[in-house]
Scaffold this active site. Structure first.
Site, PDB file in Angstrom:
ATOM      1  CG  MET A   1      52.185  33.868  60.903  1.00  0.00           C
ATOM      2  SD  MET A   1      52.973  35.379  60.475  1.00  0.00           S
ATOM      3  CE  MET A   1      51.812  36.533  61.095  1.00  0.00           C
TER       4      MET A   1
ATOM      5  N   GLY B   1      40.090  45.330  24.318  1.00  0.00           N
ATOM      6  CA  GLY B   1      39.799  43.904  24.501  1.00  0.00           C
ATOM      7  C   GLY B   1      40.922  43.340  25.338  1.00  0.00           C
ATOM      8  CB  THR B   2      41.686  43.708  28.904  1.00  0.00           C
ATOM      9  OG1 THR B   2      40.351  43.416  29.325  1.00  0.00           O
ATOM     10  CG2 THR B   2      41.906  45.208  28.891  1.00  0.00           C
ATOM     11  CG  ASN B   3      39.024  38.862  27.708  1.00  0.00           C
ATOM     12  OD1 ASN B   3      39.223  39.228  28.851  1.00  0.00           O
ATOM     13  ND2 ASN B   3      37.808  38.733  27.205  1.00  0.00           N
ATOM     14  CG  ASP B   4      42.052  38.368  21.940  1.00  0.00           C
ATOM     15  OD1 ASP B   4      42.674  37.290  21.900  1.00  0.00           O
ATOM     16  OD2 ASP B   4      40.861  38.474  21.598  1.00  0.00           O
TER      17      ASP B   4
ATOM     18  CB  CYS C   1      34.289  45.156  25.988  1.00  0.00           C
ATOM     19  SG  CYS C   1      35.315  44.833  24.555  1.00  0.00           S
TER      20      CYS C   1
ATOM     21  CB  SER D   1      35.891  48.797  22.973  1.00  0.00           C
ATOM     22  OG  SER D   1      35.597  48.010  24.097  1.00  0.00           O
TER      23      SER D   1
ATOM     24  NE  ARG E   1      33.197  37.883  23.792  1.00  0.00           N
ATOM     25  CZ  ARG E   1      33.328  38.175  25.092  1.00  0.00           C
ATOM     26  NH1 ARG E   1      32.254  38.207  25.865  1.00  0.00           N
ATOM     27  NH2 ARG E   1      34.515  38.408  25.603  1.00  0.00           N
TER      28      ARG E   1
ATOM     29  NE  ARG F   1      49.232  37.634  73.527  1.00  0.00           N
ATOM     30  CZ  ARG F   1      48.187  36.831  73.719  1.00  0.00           C
ATOM     31  NH1 ARG F   1      47.482  36.422  72.685  1.00  0.00           N
ATOM     32  NH2 ARG F   1      47.856  36.452  74.921  1.00  0.00           N
TER      33      ARG F   1
ATOM     34  NE  ARG G   1      41.083  41.134  64.471  1.00  0.00           N
ATOM     35  CZ  ARG G   1      41.502  39.900  64.443  1.00  0.00           C
ATOM     36  NH1 ARG G   1      42.745  39.630  64.185  1.00  0.00           N
ATOM     37  NH2 ARG G   1      40.681  38.911  64.672  1.00  0.00           N
TER      38      ARG G   1
ATOM     39  N   GLY H   1      45.196  32.948  63.068  1.00  0.00           N
ATOM     40  CA  GLY H   1      45.675  31.599  63.336  1.00  0.00           C
ATOM     41  C   GLY H   1      46.804  31.141  62.438  1.00  0.00           C
TER      42      GLY H   1
ATOM     43  CE  LYS I   1      47.627  39.759  68.269  1.00  0.00           C
ATOM     44  NZ  LYS I   1      47.822  38.369  68.531  1.00  0.00           N
TER      45      LYS I   1
ATOM     46  CD  GLU J   1      40.279  42.063  20.174  1.00  0.00           C
ATOM     47  OE1 GLU J   1      39.988  41.420  21.183  1.00  0.00           O
ATOM     48  OE2 GLU J   1      39.599  42.027  19.128  1.00  0.00           O
TER      49      GLU J   1
ATOM     50  CE1 TYR K   1      32.377  50.585  26.827  1.00  0.00           C
ATOM     51  CE2 TYR K   1      32.500  52.784  25.909  1.00  0.00           C
ATOM     52  CZ  TYR K   1      32.552  51.408  25.749  1.00  0.00           C
ATOM     53  OH  TYR K   1      32.795  50.869  24.509  1.00  0.00           O
TER      54      TYR K   1
ATOM     55  NE  ARG L   1      33.877  40.557  19.107  1.00  0.00           N
ATOM     56  CZ  ARG L   1      34.471  39.789  20.015  1.00  0.00           C
ATOM     57  NH1 ARG L   1      35.459  40.261  20.745  1.00  0.00           N
ATOM     58  NH2 ARG L   1      34.059  38.561  20.213  1.00  0.00           N
TER      59      ARG L   1
ATOM     60  CG  HIS M   1      41.182  28.197  62.411  1.00  0.00           C
ATOM     61  ND1 HIS M   1      40.915  27.363  61.350  1.00  0.00           N
ATOM     62  CD2 HIS M   1      42.273  28.910  62.065  1.00  0.00           C
ATOM     63  CE1 HIS M   1      41.827  27.541  60.427  1.00  0.00           C
ATOM     64  NE2 HIS M   1      42.669  28.464  60.832  1.00  0.00           N
TER      65      HIS M   1
HETATM   66  C1  PEP Z   1      38.816  40.641  24.502  1.00  0.00           C
HETATM   67  O1  PEP Z   1      39.671  40.103  23.803  1.00  0.00           O
HETATM   68  O2  PEP Z   1      39.056  41.200  25.577  1.00  0.00           O
HETATM   69  C2  PEP Z   1      37.420  40.603  24.083  1.00  0.00           C
HETATM   70  C3  PEP Z   1      36.497  41.255  24.764  1.00  0.00           C
HETATM   71  O3  PEP Z   1      37.112  39.825  23.040  1.00  0.00           O
HETATM   72  P1  PEP Z   1      36.954  38.242  23.131  1.00  0.00           P
HETATM   73  O4  PEP Z   1      37.028  37.852  24.561  1.00  0.00           O
HETATM   74  O5  PEP Z   1      35.671  37.928  22.506  1.00  0.00           O
HETATM   75  O6  PEP Z   1      38.145  37.793  22.339  1.00  0.00           O
HETATM   76 MG    MG Z   2      39.173  39.570  21.787  1.00  0.00          MG
END
Ligand code: PEP
Ligand code: MG
Length: 904
Positions: free
Chosen positions: A111, A790-793, A856, A788, A584, A100, A345, A109, A31, A769, A876, A639, A461
């Protein structure tokens, strides 16, 4: 004129509007920076100054105003008084100021604001005299000050003031506050003062400077109010920025019918359409519009009421749009026919409007397509892919409000935020219905599917906050008589009570009784190829097409999909997937086939095992044929099986109970007992860290071999049909290169045997992973043709958080403490898990130049994470089919950003 400040080494905590500009948002808040910008553009902005966010940070750190702030306020205030020719607290002709809040990121709204600071028992008469003997106006201003100051600065419950106001109106026999005359308002001031001293134990402060200092501190404090903290968490706004405070000479919209206040947009913030959008309220102060206390009139009507101000406003609006090169929103006040700009703004907008406006601005030659990519994002695109109501339904349209934030929401009616939160926690979908919302409703608004109010316009609001959250909202449905206390709505002779289902359409504003079926969005139909951008009547589709085409042309990251059925693969391909990054295979073993897998896992003899494998082979092959066909010509990463074992075995406890019961009944349980002892043998305390992935392949002979055979046979079959299958066999949960080498040796033999002269090429790679895999990526790359992530694990094992349990158990506390701003399972933890990825990418490519790298895990479809994967140099990302367009867009944006920053 700029105040002269003492030449000391102390920090500069205050900027006159003439000293700032729009690029100083960090220091002056949005502001303040924009008030400065408008001042420098020569627009009619009331004079004032901004106390910086640094002053707020210092105050919040120590609990006291920083040294030198009070003196600087005195200096700037004196300059302001000189400029206005009035003094704060002058009984004959007082200067009044508004105070203000204004943080770097808009927090509508959340603050505090206090108007009319500087009024007291003496100056109220001076104000009346200066306003041409308008006593009503002066006393109304004073009662507003006591109300706002009491509530904001001294935490006096707001309802007490509202009850007193209602009481005064009742005594007068009216519902309109404009019917209260000067005497009524003077009486109300007395009532307000009593409320004030009852709650604070002191008189309402008469010293204007004390009013000002206390208000400034209260605005600082409001940065940490619960609702502000919650809003920041929701919007991912950092917690330590603090707010700036703007002290502005008051101009009055409540001086009579030739005065008023309003809000305007340079384009429709809901649809993006060009035109004049806004609300105007005559004889009122700004808060009345935003709070939806009285119903506003459309801005166009100002043309009849005050043509000169209207024309001037339109001129300023187009000037601002040209200057900011974007949709602007504006707050203004007209004081006796004189227009004043109180705020501007770059305006918030719906997802649809973001795309439409970006494309319009390209057409108008105001921005280029790279810039258009900055103006939209993947989260908005994801929102546009939500379903909408099916046009062919028979539910009764009971009322129509203002479509304030689009989407189709169906749910049970609730009347309080608390009830919304409670029912949502039980998995219910709810619609929060209020007369109007206020910041205390925020938790309920977050929990609800949609928000419905009977009062307030597109700038109320409810509307502003819902749009910001991407939540469906219909507001200003004044046919609804909402009675929160009795938990019912009266509408056209019908009563809707808590728990009844309603459907609200945030685009049209329609409200239906009962559940309206929903159908896919136009944008999804476009991605599906059912709607060509040329035929589409909706400008949104054309805008999405244009921006997506540019993103695709620009991006370096490829986008694949996670799919394990032909149908998913086909859809993802229509959505632009350039291959499958994760199929999977364990998902192919569920349903009817579960029994076969159970037999395989529990087999004690070679013959039993071979029989189970032989039964599975043709089923698997058929699965792969279907997928390869759909992905003809594109790579498909398959996989090898990775089930946590407990998902495939009968639950131990249930089995034990069944056996015990059967034994008691004297039944023959020999078979069940054998199963029970086998399940007991395989039982794991931590299945997620147990016999999964490559470990299962190494333990159960023939399992991976069967899968490899099925994959390669399917690819060869497709090749014979004239299609191109590009299988990439991926080994899960590898932590040591030896695991991969063992699997690979066996797989290569089968591949060599099956491929023959079919021309099929098969790659073998691994998931990264397990943290150890990331840290030994150089060794693993020797045996892998691709990685690849495996960012979950990797997140699970990197943080040591069980991915199945953690979110409900303690993440709320981590979020509350700011240990992370968002779950690391949702958006990649760049510093920790991201570092593992960076190391693995570098060391993997050092060992094997050109090593193909992908991701993935769920993060592949998360907009912010996609930027990280781009930056780290992956080839990718792979994500669920519906996220493919989102990832395409974000990959384009990431490229545009990195090119932009390289050339800077
Ligand atoms: C992971 O671990 O990121 C993955 C893609 O494998 P999953 O989720 O099947 O364990
Ligand atoms: Mg996994």
């Amino acid at each position: 004129m700029v105040a002269t400040r003492k030449a000391t080494a102390e920090s500069k905590y205050i900027y006159d509007f003439a000293e700032g500009n729009k690029d100083l948002r960090d220091l002056l808040g949005g502001k303040g920076a924009n008030l400065a910008e408008m001042t420098n553009l020569g627009l009619p902005v009331p004079p004032g100054f901004t106390i910086t966010t640094e002053a707020c940070q210092a105050y919040l750190a120590t609990g006291a105003a920083p040294d030198g702030l009070a003196d600087q306020i005195t200096g700037y205030l004196t300059a302001l008084e000189d400029k206005m020719g009035k003094r704060l607290g002058d009984p004959a002709d007082p200067l009044l100021v508004s105070v203000r809040s204004g943080a770097k990121f808009s927090m509508p709204g959340m603050m505090e604001t206090v108007l009319n600071v500087g009024l007291n028992d003496a100056s109220v008469t001076g104000l009346a005299a200066q306003a041409g003997g308008n006593d009503r106006f002066a006393w109304d201003s004073y009662r507003r000050l006591i109300q706002m100051f009491g509530k904001t600065v001294c935490e006096v419950p707001g309802e007490e003031f509202e009850h007193a106001l209602d009481e005064a109106k009742r005594a007068k026999g009216t519902t309109n506050d404009l019917d209260l005359d000067a005497d009524d308002l003077r009486g109300l001031v007395d009532a307000y003062k009593k409320i004030f001293s009852k709650h604070t134990g002191r008189e309402f402060p008469q010293e204007p400077r004390e009013q000002l200092d206390l208000t400034v501190n209260a605005v600082f404090d409001s940065w940490n109010a619960d609702r502000a903290v919650l809003y920041r968490r929701q919007e991912r706004i950092p917690t330590d920025l603090g707010t700036a405070v703007n002290v502005v000479a008051m101009v009055f919209g409540n001086l009579g019918p030739d005065s008023g206040t309003g809000v305007a947009f340079t384009r429709d913030p809901a649809s993006g359409a060009q035109g004049i959008y806004g609300d105007y309220l005559a004889n009122a102060q700004g808060e009345d519009v935003v709070a939806g206390i009285r119903n506003t009139v459309p801005l166009q009507q100002l043309e009849e009421l005050d043509k000169r101000s209207y024309d001037e406003l339109l001129g300023i609006m187009s000037r601002l749009e040209e200057h900011y090169r974007d949709l602007c929103d504006i707050e203004f006040t007209i004081e006796r026919g004189k227009l004043w700009m109180l705020q501007t703004r770059v305006g918030k907008r719906t997802a649809a409007a973001a795309f439409v406006i970006a494309a319009q601005l390209v057409d108008e030659g105001i921005i280029d397509l790279d810039e258009a990519l900055h103006r939209v994002n993947g989260a908005q695109l994801a929102q546009l892919m939500f379903p909408r109501f099916d046009g062919d339904h028979t539910q009764e349209l009971v009322a129509r409000g203002i479509g304030a934030s689009p989407g189709a929401a169906v749910g049970k009616v609730v009347f309080t935020g608390a009830r919304a939160v409670e029912l949502a926690a039980q998995g219910e979908q709810v619609i929060l219905v209020r007369r109007e919302t206020n910041p205390d409703d925020l938790p309920g608004m977050i929990a609800a599917q949609g928000i419905l109010t009977s009062r307030g316009g597109k700038t109320s609001h409810a509307a502003v906050v819902a749009r910001g959250m991407g939540k469906t909202c219909v507001c200003g449905a004044d046919d609804l008589d909402v009675n929160v206390r009795e938990k019912r709505i009266l509408v056209r002779g019908q009563t809707v009570t808590e728990g009844d289902v309603v459907s609200i359409d945030g685009t049209t504003g329609n409200i239906y009784l009962g559940e309206v079926p929903v159908c896919p969005s136009e944008v999804v139909r476009y991605f599906e190829g059912e709607l060509s951008p040329q035929e589409a009547t909706d400008p949104l589709v054309a805008a999405v097409h244009r921006i997506m085409t540019h993103a695709d042309g620009l991006r370096r990251l490829r986008v694949r999909t996670n799919a394990d059925t032909g149908a998913d693969a086909a859809r993802a391909r229509r959505f632009g997937a350039e291959g499958i990054g994760l199929c999977r295979t364990e998902h192919m073993f569920l349903g009817d086939r579960r029994e076969l897998v159970e037999k395989l896992i529990l087999a004690r003899t070679e013959a039993d095992r071979s029989a189970a494998l032989a039964a599975l082979l043709p089923l698997q092959r058929a699965d792969f044929v279907e997928i390869f066909r759909e992905m003809d010509g594109l790579p498909v990463t398959v996989r090898l099986i990775d089930p946590p074992l407990h998902e495939f075995l009968p639950p131990l406890e249930e089995l034990a109970v069944n056996v015990a019961v059967a034994q008691e009944r004297g039944e023959d349980v020999a078979k069940e007992e054998a199963l029970l002892s086998a399940v007991r043998r395989m039982h794991e305390q931590n299945p997620m860290l147990g016999l999964r992935g490559v470990r299962l392949g190494l333990v159960i002979p023939g399992l991976f071999a069967m899968q490899v055979r099925a994959i390669v046979e399917a690819a060869v079959e497709c090749a014979r049909d004239g299609r191109v299958a590009k299988p990439e066999i991926m080994v899960p949960l590898v932590g040591a290169v030896q695991e991969l080498e063992t699997v690979r040796a066996e797989a290569e033999k089968i591949i060599a045997e099956v491929v023959g002269d079919s021309g099929v090429e098969v790659l073998i790679g691994t998931m990264i992973e397990v943290p150890r895999a990331a840290l030994t990526a150089g060794q693993i790359a020797e045996a892998a043709q691709f990685f690849s992530f495996g960012t979950n694990d990797l997140t699970q094992m990197g943080w040591g958080f069980s991915r199945d349990d953690v979110e409900g158990a303690f993440f709320w506390r981590y979020l509350e403490l700011g240990i992370f701003g968002i779950s690391p399972f949702e958006s990649i933890d760049v510093d920790g898990v991201g570092r593992l990825i960076r190391i693995a990418a570098q060391e993997g490519r050092a060992a094997r130049p050109g090593l193909k790298l992908g991701i993935c895990g769920e993060h592949g479809g998360d907009p912010e994470s996609v930027h990280f994967f781009h930056e780290v140099g992956l080839d990718y990302v792979s994500c669920s089919p519906f996220r493919v367009p989102v990832a395409r867009l974000e990959a384009g944006r990431a490229m545009a950003e990195s090119v932009g920053s390289d050339s800077r």
